[in-house]
Design an enzyme around this catalytic site. Structure first.
Site, PDB file in Angstrom:
ATOM      1  N   LYS A   1       0.113  -3.096   4.469  1.00  0.00           N
ATOM      2  CA  LYS A   1       0.397  -2.278   3.275  1.00  0.00           C
ATOM      3  C   LYS A   1       0.476  -0.805   3.675  1.00  0.00           C
ATOM      4  CE  LYS A   1      -1.504  -1.758  -1.454  1.00  0.00           C
ATOM      5  NZ  LYS A   1      -2.657  -2.112  -2.320  1.00  0.00           N
TER       6      LYS A   1
ATOM      7  N   SER B   1      -1.165  -3.665  -6.869  1.00  0.00           N
ATOM      8  CA  SER B   1      -0.246  -2.762  -6.213  1.00  0.00           C
ATOM      9  C   SER B   1       0.370  -3.337  -4.942  1.00  0.00           C
ATOM     10  CB  SER B   1      -0.956  -1.453  -5.877  1.00  0.00           C
ATOM     11  OG  SER B   1      -2.024  -1.686  -4.961  1.00  0.00           O
TER      12      SER B   1
ATOM     13  N   SER C   1      -5.591  -5.526  -6.522  1.00  0.00           N
ATOM     14  CA  SER C   1      -4.281  -5.348  -5.871  1.00  0.00           C
ATOM     15  C   SER C   1      -3.972  -6.286  -4.715  1.00  0.00           C
ATOM     16  CB  SER C   1      -4.124  -3.910  -5.389  1.00  0.00           C
ATOM     17  OG  SER C   1      -3.846  -3.093  -6.480  1.00  0.00           O
TER      18      SER C   1
HETATM   19  N1  GLN Z   1      -3.803  -2.722 -10.868  1.00  0.00           N
HETATM   20  C1  GLN Z   1      -5.044  -1.998 -10.719  1.00  0.00           C
HETATM   21  C2  GLN Z   1      -4.815  -0.548 -10.977  1.00  0.00           C
HETATM   22  O1  GLN Z   1      -3.740  -0.212 -11.329  1.00  0.00           O
HETATM   23  C3  GLN Z   1      -5.633  -2.269  -9.380  1.00  0.00           C
HETATM   24  C4  GLN Z   1      -5.191  -1.355  -8.317  1.00  0.00           C
HETATM   25  C5  GLN Z   1      -5.718  -1.718  -6.968  1.00  0.00           C
HETATM   26  O2  GLN Z   1      -6.455  -2.689  -6.801  1.00  0.00           O
HETATM   27  N2  GLN Z   1      -5.380  -0.896  -6.015  1.00  0.00           N
HETATM   28  O3  GLN Z   1      -5.682   0.261 -10.852  1.00  0.00           O
END
Ligand code: GLN
Length: 503
Positions: A80, A155, A179
């Protein structure tokens, strides 16, 4: 597609060890598929042909010379784009970091290098890991390999799509609120958030430091386990790193696949599987619970009443930490520098112009929110209350783990949604994380394993397994037994398995 790419990481590792294939041949096949498919699904922001092939050739030479190599030596992996790679672009999918070349490698990158794993490139994500769909990437969204009109989760949608579409067998993700797990759920892959501190965060561009955790993305539970063994372990460069040995996760996973789960108490979290969940998701979840029962698990129901407030607490704590962590992007130290169109050029005006041009809407929204909740006069009411809820969530986990060895729930309330469906409604986007956030607030390990496809739309459903802190091995054992009970990896049923590389 080259048949090698259908195989699991461990099958490939065995073939490499037996001298049946070379890492160069395998890495070349992965790179070829990535170049062919990336224009279609946009899973990668940077493809590192040269670096990956150099590692592959080096591993092949060392193997030929009789050197004893690591378990996954020669198996390609994607990373990532929020983990820093020396001299290679690291953008966090943000315009503000365009052109920045980090001066050092994250600890996980060093570990992959030591393990002889070629890194084929950096994967797409929501900007600074904020989102559940990759639609917040400054470089365009990633497409879901099961249905390209739908989001691949976020994400870490890039890592999930890369693994799900057979570009690579493995990837790394980061999980602050879900994410790794939610993208795994909606792409039919396996995603693991290890115990907080089990994998070093050194060199992971911080989103919310008390919640962030790096973890594996794979197509099978045992592949994820083998990768966690490589990236896990103590790191003096991360003050929150746990100083404890990494268990034999891979062998425990494969053993449980064979032996089953006699005596294991599995708790269904009442608050994470009722109202608001898609019927097809609930049906697949219940089916998987039956499979666990069939494999010897004892099923109980547990209640964690504070989980109802976890999402709200997360959306106060996370932005508070974001507002502080992202203060370093000031136009002086990294990436782009923008001067104001008019007026004096001072540190302050350059900072404002750079952040205005470099950050996207979602990042700005969270910085503003976080700055507000930390401001004098509001601190106690917002941040202080959220921290109290965090303690209550931890207590609920402690009580529930008195009744069950692991807890289970659907990973996400819905299957993959359509692009654009939630972009104008941040709150409904945030709800995608309702089941994943409690684990981050408490620091416990959690993973998503495919439960099957939903009977209402044919899309993959994620099954979440949570274990007490430090007991990642128990979580992997349940995953190994469940996967075997469900008939093996779901990923092989992804339509992308039939995509040819000629577009
Ligand atoms: N979707 C969650 C957010 O928008 C989780 C993000 C993540 O785990 N980096 O904060």
């Amino acid at each position: 597609m080259n048949e090698l790419l259908r195989k699991s990481a461990l099958e490939l590792a065995d073939m490499l060890a037996a001298g049946e294939i070379t890492s160069e041949e395998l890495t070349q096949a992965a790179l070829q598929r990535i170049h062919a498919l990336n224009p279609k699904i946009n899973a990668f922001l940077f493809i590192d042909d040269e670096g990956a092939l150099a590692t592959a050739r080096d591993v092949d030479a060392r193997r030929a010379a009789g050197e004893q190599l690591g378990r996954l030596a020669g198996v390609p992996i994607a990373v990532k784009d929020n983990m820093v790679t020396r001299g290679k672009p690291t953008t966090c999918a943000s315009k503000i970091l365009e052109g920045w070349l980090p001066p050092y490698d994250a600890t996980v990158i060093q570990k992959l290098a030591a393990a002889g794993m070629p890194v084929v490139g950096k994967t797409n994500m929501d900007e600074f890991a904020m989102g559940s769909s990759t639609e917040h990437s400054a470089f365009g969204p990633t497409l879901n390999p099961w249905d390209t009109t739908r989001i691949p989760g976020g994400s870490g949608g890039g890592s999930a799509a890369a693994v799900g579409s057979f570009m690579v067998p493995l990837a790394l993700g980061s999980d602050t609120g879900g994410s790794i797990r939610q993208p795994a759920a909606v792409t039919g892959t396996v995603g693991v958030k290890p115990t907080y501190g089990a994998v070093s965060r050194y060199g992971l561009v911080a989103m919310a430091s008390s919640l962030d955790q790096i973890g594996p993305v794979a197509r099978t539970a045992a592949d994820a386990a083998a990768l966690q063994e490589i990236i896990g372990g103590h790191d003096p460069l991360d003050s929150t790193s746990l100083d404890e040995p990494v268990p034999a996760l891979e062998s425990l996973t494969t053993q449980a696949a064979h032996d089953g789960l006699e005596g294991m108490r599995v708790g269904i979290v009442k608050e994470l599987s009722g109202e608001g969940y898609q019927p097809g998701v609930l049906a697949s979840f219940r089916h998987a619970v039956e499979v666990l029962k069939g494999r010897g698990a004892q099923i109980v129901e547990v209640s964690c009443p504070s989980f109802d407030y976890a999402l709200a607490a997360y959306y106060l704590i996370m932005p508070a930490e974001v507002s502080s962590n992202l203060a370093r992007f000031d136009g002086m130290r990294y990436g782009i520098r923008v001067e104001p169109k008019e007026g004096p050029v001072t540190a302050e005006t350059v900072m404002a112009a750079t952040r205005e041009a470099g950050f996207g809407d979602e990042v700005k929204r969270r910085i503003i929110l976080g700055t507000h909740v930390l401001s004098a006069g509001y601190y106690d009411a917002y941040y202080g209350s959220a921290q109290k809820v965090r303690t209550l969530v931890q207590r609920d986990f402690a009580a529930a783990f008195g009744q069950a060895d692991v807890l289970v729930s659907p990973t996400s309330p819905t299957t993959a949604f359509k692009f654009g469906e939630k972009m104008n409604d941040p709150l409904s986007m945030y709800l995608s994380d309702i089941a994943t956030i409690p684990a981050n607030l408490a620091g416990v390990p959690a993973m998503s394993l495919p439960a099957g496809v939903a009977d209402d739309d044919g899309l993959p459903v994620g099954f979440q397994i949570l274990a007490p802190a430090h007991e990642d091995a128990t979580m992997y054992r349940v995953a190994g037994a469940l996967e075997a009970g469900l008939g093996g990896s779901l990923a092989t049923r992804c339509p992308a398995a039939e995509w040819e590389e000629v577009l």
